[in-house]
Structures are given as C-alpha cells and as structure tokens.
Design a protein around this motif. Structure first.
Motif, short mmCIF file in Angstrom:
data_model
loop_
_atom_site.label_atom_id
_atom_site.label_comp_id
_atom_site.label_asym_id
_atom_site.label_seq_id
_atom_site.Cartn_x
_atom_site.Cartn_y
_atom_site.Cartn_z
N ARG A 73 -49.17 -4.35 2.87
CA ARG A 73 -48.57 -5.04 4.02
C ARG A 73 -49.43 -4.90 5.27
O ARG A 73 -50.10 -3.90 5.50
N LEU A 75 -39.21 -3.58 3.50
CA LEU A 75 -40.52 -2.99 3.27
C LEU A 75 -40.53 -1.51 3.61
O LEU A 75 -41.24 -0.72 2.97
N ASP A 76 -39.77 -1.13 4.63
CA ASP A 76 -39.71 0.29 5.00
C ASP A 76 -39.13 1.15 3.88
O ASP A 76 -39.43 2.35 3.80
N HIS A 77 -38.30 0.56 3.02
CA HIS A 77 -37.69 1.29 1.92
C HIS A 77 -38.48 1.16 0.61
O HIS A 77 -38.05 1.67 -0.42
N LEU A 78 -39.63 0.44 0.66
CA LEU A 78 -40.44 0.24 -0.55
C LEU A 78 -41.85 0.73 -0.28
O LEU A 78 -42.72 -0.03 0.18
N PRO A 79 -42.14 2.01 -0.52
CA PRO A 79 -43.48 2.55 -0.25
C PRO A 79 -44.59 1.88 -1.04
O PRO A 79 -45.77 1.97 -0.67
N TYR A 80 -44.24 1.21 -2.14
CA TYR A 80 -45.25 0.57 -2.98
C TYR A 80 -46.08 -0.43 -2.18
O TYR A 80 -47.28 -0.60 -2.45
N ARG A 122 -38.70 -6.58 7.24
CA ARG A 122 -39.30 -5.31 7.66
C ARG A 122 -38.48 -4.12 7.15
O ARG A 122 -39.03 -3.11 6.69
N LYS A 154 -46.86 -0.35 0.98
CA LYS A 154 -47.49 0.18 2.19
C LYS A 154 -48.97 -0.15 2.23
O LYS A 154 -49.53 -0.43 3.30
N LYS A 155 -49.63 -0.14 1.07
CA LYS A 155 -51.07 -0.41 1.03
C LYS A 155 -51.39 -1.90 1.07
O LYS A 155 -52.55 -2.29 1.23
N ARG A 185 -44.08 -0.43 -11.67
CA ARG A 185 -43.76 1.00 -11.59
C ARG A 185 -44.92 1.83 -12.12
O ARG A 185 -45.59 1.45 -13.08
#
Length: 961
Positions: free
Chosen positions: A464, A454-459, A451, A461-462, A403
């Motif tokens: 995946r 991952l769409d609900h976890l912006p962390y 998938r 994004k950099k 976090r």
C-alpha cells in the motif's frame, strides 16, 4: 408496410399456419429501426448458461430490440427477393431465421413474448408494489429497533454507507449503543442524505422481496415447486425449506436464506394480495435469469435518484468470454486427461453478470461488498432450480489474501467461506471490475473504510501507498489465486500507472505477464443513461512462474477511438477490439471490417517487460494516433517501390568494412542515438574503389540516383521517427530495426509520383510555384510563407510533394558545401585557424621563430620531448612549453590573434619536440589577409546554415498531414 413484406407475411401465414396475430408483431420488428433506444439495453431473454464457444446470435433466444442490423438487412433482402412468398418462406425456414424469431415475437406460438413486452406489462404493477412496501416500512420505522442487536448494527452500518457518512458506533470498536446505532436514524432529526439512504434501503428490501417472489414464480411455472398465495407471507422460510436438502453438511447455506439485512421483512396481507394479482397471470417458464436481474436493475433505476454503480454491460462480458479461449495461453476449453474442477475467482461479483455469461463448468469463488448485489446474484443463480450454494461471501476480496500458512483445522469440521476462498490458489481465471477508483488518500467515507480495513490487514503493508487504489490490491489478491497460466482480467476507469505505486506494479510484473491492454477511453457515446457500457481501460495478465518469459514479454496495446451511437454497435466495437488483439498476438496481419464510427490501433510494446518495472511506459497520445492513421492511409510500403536488403557482412579481416559495386544505386541506414535521441543514420552506398563503410544496417536500392536525396531526407524526418517509435522494439534506447519492419516503412504516394515523373515538363509545378521552386537554392526563405498559406487539398498535396523532392536535392547540395567548410569551421561557429592557414599561399606564411611580432624567452632543447603545453596570462599572455626536467620556453605575441593561431596548431599534439614544432608552426606575414579570409568563410557558412534551416522548414511543411 411495403408490399413485399405484406405478401411475405400473408404467404407465410397461409402456407405454414402461423397465427394472424403474429403478422403485425413480425412486421413491426422487421420495419422497426435497427436499434430501439427506448428499450433497456441490458434486458435480454436468455436460456441456461452457454459455453465460451457459443455465439450470441446462435442462442435460442435473443432480445428483439438488440437484434443486429445485419440480421435485419438479411431478412429484408430475402423478403424483397423476386420469388413467391412460399419460396421465400421456405428459405427462411431452411435457414432457421423465422423459427428463431417467431417465439420471441408472438405470444400465440407456444412461446413467451420478448422481455421488453414482459416489462411493459408487469413493470408498472411491480413499481407500484415497491412503492407500497416502501411506504409501509417508512410508516413503521420503530420496527427497525425491534431487530436483534447484531442486525440493528448491520442495518445502521449499511445506512451509513448508503449516505456516505463515516462509520458510527460499533460494538466491535467498543462504542456500540443499545439500539445498535439505529436510534439517530429512527428518532431523527435526519439530513437529506440520511432520508435518501433510508429510502434506498427500503427500496432494496422491497426489491429483494419481489426477487424472491419472481424466483418462486419461475419455479412454479417450470413445475419445480408450487407457489401459493400463503407462501408470500413467509418467503425466506419457503426458500430455506426448498434449498436445505441441497446444502452439503460441511458448507454454509445461501446468503439469501441466512439472517441478513432484508430477511426480517414479510409483506402485509394487503401487499401480498397485490403481489399475487400481479404475478398470477404472468408466465415466465421460458425466461432466463437475466429477466430477474434486469427487472431489479430497471426498477431500482426508475425509483432511485442515486447513481447505481453496478456491473458493466452484459454484452461486454459476452464478447470477453468469446475471446477468452483464444487470448489466453490456458484456454478454458482445454482438453486434459486430468479430471478436475475449474475454479474462477472475482472479488467484484456485482449482480453475477460475470458468472451468468461464463462457461457452465466453472466453479466460482466470489466476493461482493454490497449486500443487495450479492443477494441479487444469488437469486439469479437459483433461477433454474434449487442447487448447492456457491462459494460466495460478503467482502471486498482483501480478506482472502494469500496466507503464509494454512489454517489449523483441528476441531473445525466446517471451515468458513472466507477460509475456503483464501485457500484456493489454483483458479483458471480471475476478474476484477473497478467501476470507481477508491484510494486511501481520498476524503470520502468509502476511502475511510478502505483505510480502516488496510490497518487490520498487515499483509498489504508492503504494497500500500497513499495513492494505491482498492482495485489494485484486489488485482494483486486475484493474481495470487491463479494457477500458472491462469488469466486475470482487470477492468477499470483509470489508466494503470505509477499512481498505484511501484510496489503494486512490481508485484504484478513479478508474478505475471501483461498480455494486452485495451484503451477505450477515446470512445464517445450518445447512449441512453449516460453510462459507458464498457470499461475505459482493460488489462489481461497471465500468471507466469518463469522469470525469462516474464522479462522478455512484450505486451500489446489496443487503442480504440471514435464514437458509438447505438446499442447495436456496442458488441461490434468490442468484438473488433478483442479481434485486433487476437490477430496481433498470433502474428497475423490485422484485418478488421471497415467501420465508420471508430478506428483501432494496435502496438506491440517496444520495451520488454523487464523495463516496465523500472519505468512504466506512457500511452500514445491521440495526435500521434491521428498522424499514424493518416500515414497508413496515404502511403505505400518502402519495399513496394524499392528493394530493401540487409547490408553485406563485410571483410572480417578488416573490421567488417564493406562497399558496393560502382553501378549500385541507393543508400543504407541504421538505427543509432544522435544527440541522445533515437534516429536513423542515413548514408549513400559506398562504392568499391572510392570509399568504404563500417557497421551493419539495411540498404535501399533505387532505380535512379535522383531518388536518394528525397528518400534519405524522408527517413530522417519526424514522421518516420514517430512511426518507428510506435512499431519497433527497443534495446536500451535504440530501435531494433529488422528487415521486415523496414520493408513496411510508409512512403507517401505523392512523393513516389513526384519521383517517377519522367519528363521535365511533367515535373513542372503549376503557376508561380515553378518559379519559387526554381529559385529554391537561392531564396528558400521566400517559399516558407507561401507554403504555410497553401490549402490542404489534392492539388496542394501534389505541390507539397513536388517541392519536397526539390528541397531534398537542395539540402543535399548545401550539405556537401557545409561539410567542406566544416574542415575550417567548428560546431560552435568559430574558425579552425590551423585548417585556414593550410589554404593560404605558402608565400604568405612564415615560420614562428621568424615572425617579427613573436617573442621567445627561455631555453628549450631542440630534441627533448615537451611534457606540457599551456596557455598562460603571466608574465605576458602567450604559450608556455615545458619539459619533464623543468626546462621551459615562453612564446608571446603582440596580437592575441597570433596566439590563437599558434594554439590552434598546437592543440591536440602529443609530446612533440621544439625542433618538430618549429617546422610545423607557421603564421601569416600579414594578419589582415587571414582575418578577411576567415570572415568570408564564416559568412558563407552562416548563409548555408540559414538556407538549410529554411529548407528544413519547407520539408517539414511539405510532410505535414
């Protein structure tokens, strides 16, 4: 049974008072095969958890079918010793062998029978009870619709996961129905996959019920809590009541006692009666938690047609924990004055095997995505009695990523389990077990859920990409949970590489050191069940905040190839693999016991870790490993037959040139790039007063000059390049070749024997090979087909080494001739006319201005520097000379060959004057003499090149292993 064993057993029974019933059991154990493949390899009788340093064989209880072959042989040798039975018994008693095994073998000696016997007695009745529970549930499907809405939806989602179906209606997505998505499962029609999923779910319900019963039974037998038949009708309430006093006020309770997918079921009266009959006479007070997990695993394996991708073999984790303290910089047994809890993290808890085999003092923060395995892990954790709940939660582990800021806890006195795990970033060790690779680009239902998460976890994004796996992201999360020096152990079925994406690889290498990589994909096995008991690939990372330590780190790679034929060999292979890494990291020579089933290769990375981030290195293929293994087995170190030293530093005032005394015999070499490839540059030692050398390297002093050519040619070979690629570190694209590695350069033993043969008679080759070798300089092409047909036996190897020595001397002879001709022949095979004219008689040469076929036009002063010299085609083909002021002279010839002769002499000159050129440029009076001489030189050069090519083929064939 043989007489020695009979006499021992009879003597032991009479002398020590052991019951007669034990005799048959012990004799059957001693005379049984070394491994009992009919038994489940996972089933082990264990005691409470042990520390990392405890040896598996030192524990008070071991599984009979898993006893090592060495222990059996030791027992047999003692039994067959020429001594009386009483003396043998005394020796066994002194070494503690019989007392160690007696409790496992004989149920009459105050100990329980081994787990294999327990299973054979109780498993049929347990399977029958599971079938009864499953039948009861399948006959009352509408009971599922009576559950509360949230549980109905959870059951439906779990069934969809078991059937590999896409996610159905969900209240979270605003598409839920009144039945929570269960209506289509209850009313039908159902596909075969749905029927199989329902059956698997009801089996899970039945096995959780039996797991609770067995847990309460173990408490009853140890006097912790009395179990009655009435308790079987309210199992969840009984466990909740027993565990409630142990739950801290600020913590959630056990998952098994919360409303879950399985807690709604209570057995009927008839089934409770059958369960009580099955367990009433069963005594399990001395068994460990592996009994429970093994029973559940074995029951599910025999009842379900689905492949259960559970945890790896328990012996894999036992071997790992035994090696963990030595392999990591931050040992788990490290003594410190700071009193603190030692935390560990895993997003893949599975059935808790990692926890059960680990040290007692670790406090585990764990996640598990499969509810049945999480419940099974909790039941095993409760085996020794009620206790405070661990920090375990449902999920894949991605939910507890690092976090950016801590959660605001105002008005929240009881943080959730996910919040607690997310805030822990000071773990000593982390584990990720990736039994199956799940990538977001796949078209499976698991990939779709991955998938969606991952769409609900912006962390992420950099991090995946389309090919990043779930295990790779779990490893990134696990790495963020470690304190500096903490260790991440990552087991997976696919090799770690660029498929995971540069972002993930960069994150791993920017936060940790890759300590070691184990490649076990070269192991084949014929074990029951078909599943590999250990991962194909295994990685150890160490959290490292220091940039310099990360960049300069050179990981090691341990490659194991071979075959495992028995469960007994599994721990031996794993111990050998971990032991090889320990010895390599400590800098010691690898001393592994000789094994017939497998070979182990270790390699320190030739590239530092900073180069791994830019280009992930490729693994050494199996053919290269086979070659290296043969090189080692048939060679001696170079320093064992010669003297290897660093070259002199040289004269600093003269650019460090150096030379050796005229009596020195040998050569020197250094690492460099030749035609863009790594290679060794090898030269004969420079002699004082004759020649000098520049550059630093390593010199090899030999007993005789006849050794130079063979050894120099061998160092230029592909075998040495392969060995150096495997052993040497690299800087840029070149090898870093220290003296220590050069000393251990492998030289074939047969080659040394061929070099050390004294008389000419002893050097003769057998049969027609001597005739072929004698004509090697004249007709090397005749040897190539004969050598290809030569068999690879001991006699053939001796012939090859003898031919190699002679071919190396022939190569040296032709290289000297070729170097002389190269003064007149370019690399592309054309003649150097300027060098050719230098060898023609002076009487056959004439100045350019006096040659009858040369025409001059224009004016050029004799003593003004010429600014430009170019070949032109107009107005006539020739050469144009021009000064900076514009004055020029055009030289043309009747024959283009004469122009070539002139241009070859002019090329490379820097701003000469015309007067200087007139004295420098000469042409042959008769062009025929120059052309015939050039043709003879080119013909000789081509013949030498062809012979060298044939000789190189002979050398390659002689060195083929």
């Amino acid at each position: 049974m043989d007489n020695g064993l009979n006499s021992f057993l009879n003597g032991k029974t009479l002398d020590s008072g052991f019951p007669v019933q034990m005799t048959a059991d012990l004799s059957q154990f001693l005379l049984s095969p070394a491994d009992d493949e009919s038994q489940d390899p996972q089933i082990l009788s264990d005691t409470p958890k042990h520390s990392v340093g405890d040896s598996w064989l030192d524990r008070s209880e071991i599984k009979i079918s898993e006893a090592s072959r060495n222990q059996r042989e030791r027992l047999r040798k003692l039994i067959h010793a020429p001594e009386s039975p009483s003396l043998i018994a005394a020796r066994l008693e002194k070494e503690g062998i019989l007392a160690h095994l007696a409790g496992q073998i004989s149920p009459h000696h105050g100990m329980s029978v081994g787990i294999s016997s327990q299973l054979s007695a109780v498993l049929p009745s347990l399977l029958s009870i599971v079938g009864m529970i499953q039948g009861e549930l399948e006959g009352n499907l509408t009971k599922l619709l009576g559950l509360n809405p949230s549980r109905r939806e959870a059951v439906a989602q779990h069934l969809e996961r078991l059937a590999n179906l896409p996610a159905g209606p969900s209240s979270c997505a605003g598409t839920g129905d009144a039945a929570g998505g269960l209506r289509r499962w209850v009313d039908g029609p159902r596909t075969p996959a749905q029927n199989q999923a329902l059956s698997a779910f009801f089996q899970e319900v039945a096995m959780v019920t039996l797991g609770q019963v067995i847990l309460l039974k173990s408490w009853n037998d140890r006097g912790i809590r009395t179990l009655s038949e009435d308790d079987l009708g309210k199992l969840n309430w009984v466990l909740s009541h027993a565990l409630k006093p142990h739950v801290p006020l600020d913590r959630d309770g056990w998952q098994i006692t919360k409303p879950n997918l399985y807690s709604w079921y209570n057995p009927s009266l008839a089934i409770r009666s059958e369960i009580w009959k099955a367990i009433d006479a069963w005594r399990i007070s001395t068994e460990g938690p592996t009994l429970l997990s093994s029973l559940l695993r074995l029951a599910r394996k025999r009842l379900s047609s689905q492949q259960d991708t559970g945890a790896y073999d328990e012996r894999f984790f036992q071997s790992l924990w035994e090696a963990a303290g030595t392999l990591t910089q931050n040992p788990l047994t490290d003594a410190t004055t700071l009193k603190r809890k030692r935390f560990a993290f895993t997003p893949t808890l599975r059935d808790g095997v990692t926890v059960r085999t680990g040290p007692n003092d670790l406090c585990w923060c764990a996640m598990e995505s499969h509810p049945f395995r999480l419940i099974a892990a909790e039941l095993a954790q409760l085996w020794w009695g009620p206790s405070a709940p661990p920090i375990w939660a449902m999920g894949s582990g991605l939910e507890v990523h690092a976090r950016d800021q801590l959660a605001f806890a105002l008005g929240s006195p009881k943080p959730s389990l996910l919040t607690r795990i997310a805030e822990v970033e000071a773990c000593e060790v982390a584990f990720v077990t990736e039994e199956r690779t799940i990538r977001s680009a796949s078209r499976t239902s698991e990939a779709a859920r991955f998938r969606e998460q991952l769409d609900h976890l912006p962390y992420f994004k950099k991090l995946r990409t389309q090919t990043t796996s779930l295990g790779a992201l779990q490893a990134c999360v696990a790495l963020s949970k470690l304190r500096p020096g903490g260790s991440l152990w990552w087991a997976r079925e696919e090799e770690l590489g660029t498929a995971e994406g540069n972002e993930v690889l960069g994150y791993l290498l920017d936060h940790s050191r890759l300590v070691a990589e184990w490649r076990l994909d070269g192991i084949e096995h014929t074990l029951p069940g078909g599943n590999m008991p250990f991962p194909r690939f295994f990685y150890l990372f160490s959290r490292e905040p220091e940039l310099k330590a990360r960049l300069e780190n050179r990981p090691i790679r341990v490659i194991v190839r071979g075959q495992v034929k028995s469960h007994i060999e599994v721990p031996l292979l794993l111990n050998d693999a971990f032991g090889a890494a320990i010895q390599t990291l400590s800098g010691r020579a690898i001393t592994q016991p000789a094994r017939n089933g497998w070979q182990i290769h270790t390699q320190a990375s030739p590239l530092p870790q900073k180069d791994w981030a830019e280009r992930w290195p490729e693994a050494t293929d199996s053919e290269s490993l086979r070659l290296l293994e043969k090189i080692r087995s048939h060679s001696v170190p170079l320093a064992g037959v010669t003297t290897v030293r660093s070259t002199p530093s040289g004269d600093p005032s003269r650019d460090h040139v150096w030379s050796m005394h005229a009596t020195a015999k040998g050569f020197w070499f250094k690492s460099e790039l030749i035609d863009g490839k790594r290679a060794l540059h090898v030269e004969v030692l420079p002699k004082a007063g004759v020649n000098e050398a520049r550059g630093q390297g390593l010199m090899v002093l030999v007993p005789d000059d006849s050794w130079n050519a063979p050894l120099m040619e061998y160092l230029r070979s592909s075998i040495v390049r392969e060995w150096l690629d495997h052993e040497c570190e690299r800087k840029g694209e070149q090898w870093i070749l220290p003296e220590q590695i050069a000393r251990y350069l492998p030289v074939p033993q047969g080659m040394i024997q061929a070099l050390t043969q004294g008389s000419d008679e002893s050097r003769r080759l057998p049969g027609e090979w001597e005739s072929l070798a004698a004509n090697l300089i004249y007709h090397p092409e005749r040897v190539v087909p004969e050598l290809a047909a030569l068999v690879h036996d001991s006699a053939g190897t001796d012939i090859r080494h003898g031919l190699f020595v002679r071919a190396a001397h022939a190569v040296e002879h032709f290289r000297i001739q070729r170097d002389r001709l190269r003064e007149m022949v370019r690399e592309n095979g054309t003649i150097r006319w300027g060098s050719l004219l230098a060898i023609l008689p002076r009487s056959e040469l004439v100045q350019v201005t006096l040659h009858p076929q040369i025409r001059l036009s224009g004016t050029l002063p004799a003593h003004i520097a010429i600014h430009r010299m170019t070949r032109v085609k107009t107005p006539l083909p020739g050469i144009l000379f021009a000064t900076e002021s514009g004055m020029n002279l055009h030289v043309s010839a009747d024959s283009p060959r004469l122009t070539d002769l002139l241009w070859d002499q002019i090329e490379g000159l820097q701003h000469p004057t015309w007067s200087e050129l007139v004295h420098h440029l000469v042409l042959p009076r008769g062009l025929e003499l120059a052309e015939s001489t050039a043709n003879d030189i080119l013909r000789s050069y081509a013949e030498i090149q062809a012979k060298l090519q044939s000789l190189q083929s002979i050398i390659s064939s002689c060195l083929a292993l």
